[in-house]
Design a protein around this motif. Sequence first.
Motif, PDB file in Angstrom:
ATOM      1  N   GLY A  16      60.718  -8.776  19.698  1.00  0.00           N
ATOM      2  CA  GLY A  16      60.837  -9.117  21.916  1.00  0.00           C
ATOM      3  C   GLY A  16      62.235  -7.596  22.074  1.00  0.00           C
ATOM      4  N   GLN A  17      62.812  -7.337  21.046  1.00  0.00           N
ATOM      5  CA  GLN A  17      64.289  -5.933  21.234  1.00  0.00           C
ATOM      6  C   GLN A  17      62.844  -4.990  21.470  1.00  0.00           C
ATOM      7  OE1 GLN A  17      66.756  -5.399  18.280  1.00  0.00           O
ATOM      8  NE2 GLN A  17      67.257  -8.233  18.102  1.00  0.00           N
ATOM      9  N   ILE A  18      61.958  -5.243  20.671  1.00  0.00           N
ATOM     10  CA  ILE A  18      60.756  -3.349  20.889  1.00  0.00           C
ATOM     11  C   ILE A  18      60.517  -3.847  22.060  1.00  0.00           C
ATOM     12  CG2 ILE A  18      59.004  -2.829  20.232  1.00  0.00           C
ATOM     13  CD1 ILE A  18      59.697  -3.494  17.335  1.00  0.00           C
ATOM     14  N   GLU A  19      60.511  -4.552  22.587  1.00  0.00           N
ATOM     15  CA  GLU A  19      59.629  -4.600  24.302  1.00  0.00           C
ATOM     16  C   GLU A  19      60.347  -4.410  24.925  1.00  0.00           C
ATOM     17  OE1 GLU A  19      57.507  -8.265  23.679  1.00  0.00           O
ATOM     18  OE2 GLU A  19      56.161  -8.114  22.552  1.00  0.00           O
ATOM     19  N   ALA A  34      63.290   7.305  19.367  1.00  0.00           N
ATOM     20  CA  ALA A  34      64.057   7.251  18.403  1.00  0.00           C
ATOM     21  C   ALA A  34      63.925   5.868  17.772  1.00  0.00           C
ATOM     22  CB  ALA A  34      65.340   8.263  18.274  1.00  0.00           C
ATOM     23  N   THR A  35      64.507   4.845  18.729  1.00  0.00           N
ATOM     24  CA  THR A  35      65.248   3.906  19.032  1.00  0.00           C
ATOM     25  C   THR A  35      64.348   2.462  18.574  1.00  0.00           C
ATOM     26  OG1 THR A  35      67.066   4.067  20.962  1.00  0.00           O
ATOM     27  CG2 THR A  35      66.136   1.759  20.187  1.00  0.00           C
ATOM     28  N   VAL A  36      63.316   3.168  19.521  1.00  0.00           N
ATOM     29  CA  VAL A  36      62.075   2.140  18.880  1.00  0.00           C
ATOM     30  C   VAL A  36      61.190   2.253  17.318  1.00  0.00           C
ATOM     31  CG1 VAL A  36      59.167   1.896  19.110  1.00  0.00           C
ATOM     32  CG2 VAL A  36      61.145   2.178  21.791  1.00  0.00           C
ATOM     33  N   ALA A  37      61.888   3.307  17.223  1.00  0.00           N
ATOM     34  CA  ALA A  37      61.398   3.549  15.520  1.00  0.00           C
ATOM     35  C   ALA A  37      62.161   3.467  14.107  1.00  0.00           C
ATOM     36  CB  ALA A  37      61.534   5.560  15.320  1.00  0.00           C
TER      37      ALA A  37
END
Length: 318
Positions: A16-19, A34-37
């Motif tokens: 959910g956070q990634i989306e 960077a945050t997604v990775a």
Amino acid sequence: MKITFDFEKPLAELQGQIEKVKQVEEKNKLDMSATVAELEAKMETTKKEIYANLTGWQKVQISRHPERPYTLQYLELMCDDFIEMHGDRTVGDDKAIIGGFGTLNGQTVMFIGHQKGRNTKERQYRNFGMANPEGYRKALRLMKMAEKFGKPVVTLIDTPGAFPGLEAEERGQGEAIARNLLEMSVLKVPVICVVIGEGASGGALGIGIGDKVLMLDNSWYSVISPENCSTILFKTWEQKERAAEMLKLTSTEMLKNKLIDGVIKEPLGGAHQDPVAMAAILKKQLLKDLKTLSERNIDELVAERIEKFCNMGVVEEN
């Protein structure tokens, strides 16, 4: 993740956070790779931690995942072609067990397996994977046909048990399963049995006697389901988690107790996460074992098969 078990909630939260981050990135035209990775790396680590330490009950839950591959899906993904055969030549055609000749890399194999359904209509049609006596008699008919033509037999086991209805008992449920145990033990062709999901009681054992008995990592094999065991021992279903641990029904425990011959690893998170990869893994294992067994003397193979099952549960005193 469409369907999430309680122990998978940390993964659902990370997903959910990634989306959300990706939505913000797209909406505001920002570079948040960077945050997604970082979140994806954390998710991968969490996945490994969770699935490396599953309890017996958690593996039971995964084995019942509604998107988990069933027999027909494996056959579609593994076989060059498959011809289904029907009927026991006495009562009818049991839709809970399917069988027929298929080819693996050009090699003809008799495949027999339980088949469940994806939706309510299919589940009713397949009787939830619970076979009647005619299902086991159909399986035996096909095994004897394979023996006649000298073709190996592969069974795929996935059932919550044989159908317990009155009509099944009237038509000889116990006798049909017992007959299969006898006939499979002396079948003069190589036999490989794989528990791909649930392996409950005689319903599973009715097509479970083989030279090689394997289990997928997140499958289970036991004389009774955790819920029914809990009901008998503790008079409630609420102790099913405890019952699952007591039954030692996981692939790891079954191998440790020498009741099976091997465990086939699944993609991380279960076979339903990547059915194509799971089918490729299973196909590779089947081809390897079929090659090994086909090189053996058939009389020695049958003698070893009988000895293996006769030795189960035997206690030797010094």
